[in-house]
Design a protein around this motif. Sequence first.
Motif, PDB file in Angstrom:
ATOM      1  N   PHE A  85       0.824  -1.207   0.000  1.00 33.09           N
ATOM      2  CA  PHE A  85       0.000   0.000   0.000  1.00 33.09           C
ATOM      3  C   PHE A  85       0.860   1.259   0.000  1.00 33.09           C
ATOM      4  N   LEU A  86       1.966   1.195   0.727  1.00 33.69           N
ATOM      5  CA  LEU A  86       2.872   2.345   0.752  1.00 33.69           C
ATOM      6  C   LEU A  86       3.411   2.633  -0.646  1.00 33.69           C
ATOM      7  N   LEU A  87       3.854   1.572  -1.325  1.00 33.14           N
ATOM      8  CA  LEU A  87       4.449   1.754  -2.649  1.00 33.14           C
ATOM      9  C   LEU A  87       3.424   2.281  -3.647  1.00 33.14           C
ATOM     10  N   ARG A  88       2.219   1.694  -3.584  1.00 33.19           N
ATOM     11  CA  ARG A  88       1.183   2.115  -4.509  1.00 33.19           C
ATOM     12  C   ARG A  88       0.926   3.610  -4.340  1.00 33.19           C
ATOM     13  N   LYS A  89       0.813   4.026  -3.099  1.00 31.80           N
ATOM     14  CA  LYS A  89       0.541   5.431  -2.805  1.00 31.80           C
ATOM     15  C   LYS A  89       1.698   6.312  -3.252  1.00 31.80           C
ATOM     16  N   PHE A  95       4.002   5.832  -5.568  1.00 32.26           N
ATOM     17  CA  PHE A  95       4.111   5.945  -7.028  1.00 32.26           C
ATOM     18  C   PHE A  95       3.030   6.855  -7.589  1.00 32.26           C
ATOM     19  N   LYS A  96       1.798   6.722  -7.051  1.00 34.78           N
ATOM     20  CA  LYS A  96       0.721   7.600  -7.520  1.00 34.78           C
ATOM     21  C   LYS A  96       1.115   9.047  -7.294  1.00 34.78           C
ATOM     22  N   LYS A 155       9.514   4.488   1.253  1.00 34.33           N
ATOM     23  CA  LYS A 155      10.053   5.695   0.635  1.00 34.33           C
ATOM     24  C   LYS A 155      11.249   5.335  -0.242  1.00 34.33           C
ATOM     25  N   MET A 156      12.025   4.376   0.228  1.00 32.90           N
ATOM     26  CA  MET A 156      13.289   4.033  -0.422  1.00 32.90           C
ATOM     27  C   MET A 156      13.076   3.384  -1.796  1.00 32.90           C
ATOM     28  N   ILE A 157      12.203   2.395  -1.854  1.00 39.44           N
ATOM     29  CA  ILE A 157      12.080   1.593  -3.082  1.00 39.44           C
ATOM     30  C   ILE A 157      11.712   2.432  -4.320  1.00 39.44           C
ATOM     31  N   ILE A 209      13.713   4.815  -9.422  1.00 39.23           N
ATOM     32  CA  ILE A 209      13.919   6.003 -10.253  1.00 39.23           C
ATOM     33  C   ILE A 209      15.410   6.198 -10.533  1.00 39.23           C
ATOM     34  N   GLY A 210      16.221   6.021  -9.500  1.00 41.72           N
ATOM     35  CA  GLY A 210      17.670   6.166  -9.664  1.00 41.72           C
ATOM     36  C   GLY A 210      18.209   5.185 -10.693  1.00 41.72           C
TER      37      GLY A 210
END
Lengths: 372, 247
Positions: A6-10, A12-13, A227-229, A234-235
């Motif tokens: 859920f964190l990642l989905r949010k 990226f959005k 936050k990191m992933i 992107i990097g």
Amino acid sequence: MRTLKFLLRKEFKQIFRDKGLLPLIFIMPMIQLLVMPLAANFDVKNVNVAIVDHDHSTYTQQLVNKIGASGYFRIANYSDSYKEALHLVEHEKADIILEIPQNFERNLIRENNQKVFLAADAINGVKGSIGSAYLTTVLTDFNSDVRLKWVQPQRLGAVSTIGIDYSNWFNPLMDYHKFMVPAILALLVTMVGGFVAALNIVREKEIGTIEQINVTPIKKWEFILGKMIPFWLIGIFDFTLGLLIARFVYGIIPVGSIATLYLFVSVYMIALLGFGLLVSTYSSNQLQAMFVAFFFMMIFILMSGLFSPVENMPQWAKVISNLTPVTHFVEVMRMIVLKGSTFANIKKQFFIEIIFAVVLNSWAIWNYRKTS
Amino acid sequence: MEEKAIICKDLTKQFGDFVAVNKISFEVDSGEIFGFLGANGAGKTTAMRMLCGLSFPSSGEATVAGFNVFNQQEKIKRNIGYMSQKFSLYENLSILENIEFFGGIYGLSDRQLKEKGEELVNTLRLQKEAKKMVGELPLGWKQKLAFSVAIIHKPKIVFLDEPTGGVDPITRRQFWDLIYKAADDGITVFVTTHYMDEAEYCNRISIMVDGRIDALDTPTNLKKQFSAETMNDVFYELARGAKRSDN
Ligand SMILES: Nc1ncnc2c1ncn2[C@@H]1O[C@H](COP(=O)(O)OP(=O)(O)OP(=O)(O)O)[C@@H](O)[C@H]1O
Ligand SMILES: [Mg+2]
């Protein structure tokens, strides 16, 4: 694990909806990679060398001709006075002084070993250091000529050396792009990753959304990893784009293994993002985070050996230089891309980056407070 | 007998020399709607943040849902919901995305998330806006959404910090319907407000003045105690003596 989803989905959005952030992440680095090497290139084609010749042999004459013919140097002055040469540097008429000692020819032939002295203008550091690097190549090149000419058959194994300051120059084609593009790519990945990470958590603090997160039972490491992933991806994406530009615009194909390169960048990104997130956890607003990140990034980049070789720095500066993750990254970029170094060659730097990654991220997780 | 939802004894918060919350003591019963009143700067938000495990108390003791506010904050967080004074959902996510995100973090299953999403959109009558970014909604709707997110995981206690600040009377009325509904579902409500009509809706209220709790009882008893006609008069009587005030 589900929380992470859920964190990642949010995350990226939010990234893809942030109209201010997108160009910063995807377009600006590419433009810089296209423009920066081109802009800097012109300068370095006209490095002014003042030659101080105490030998006046046919041999030095050959060397001077060779330098002049390389296409990168302008012989600004030719004399036997160091003072005169220094005067020219002071008045910005020369960028580098090459001093050839007495008995240069004789010592080189007899003793197989002779030193020349190189002094680069520290004010125009880029021109000075890149010029010195070029000059080193010319000298090395010249040196092997010598061996071919003078070395006796039975001494074929011996190589006469000209001792000079710059030892790790490995761009035999003397192509400025080859020297700078990998380093600029390293710089861009560093800037994008560092700043974006530094500004992210603090932004949630500023708009207050972190309060709503902190009141949930979320784990600290989950939040930091969330936050990191995205920024890590992107990097890596930016890095890949950069490699493609290097390949298709500058014709630079890494000599070493691409897999090793990516392995190293992967770990480096974790270390760098850890730094950014750490800054974020210490700051209370975006402006503050920006200044702190900028302060450290400047030190990291200036000390990284990107523009001036680390081995020329005074001892204290070398120590600082080795304490930043960027230095090792720039070094490894050049080693793998230009020199074709293998994993065994970069093992030391690799483990240093792992240490940076572990320390910086643990620190960031520790310093992120759900209860203040 | 029901256990106490909140037990608070001499709870104190100091910022340097400044005592923002000064030895407050009270208990809140399970299922109660507890009003937490006080003038601007009295220390309501500071006290509430300690109870939610967002801020370390300086001294005193307190348990929330049976857990200690000094060292069991994460356990507390699993049992409470919180709506902060400043709107703090994600403005660049839609209503459904916010619901999905916070519900997901609280561990709701995919099916529960879908049901919750539909249910909330229906009760809040936000069908048309479900896909709109939250930042574009009017304040009243944002507040209702924030409340719904705060109770999405069916917590034992919900903390509401001025949930109706700056909202029109009709929306305030609707908001209190939501609060009553939550209370009917067995959620203990701890709410701050500056509106005295809302104070009357509470089972019991406390009034904070300069970091202390100066009065605590049912609205009826308080009016009797201060021989006042309305809650307004009670509040005025107490707050008049306050030294700390933003206005
Ligand atoms: N982090 C902090 N550092 C220093 N002082 C603080 C801090 N947080 C709050 N205060 C002070 O503590 C006092 C109480 O603040 P608090 O926000 O709890 O009041 P409040 O009752 O919620 O007021 P309002 O009705 O305006 O929301 C205020 O004087 C405020 O300035
Ligand atoms: Mg408040």
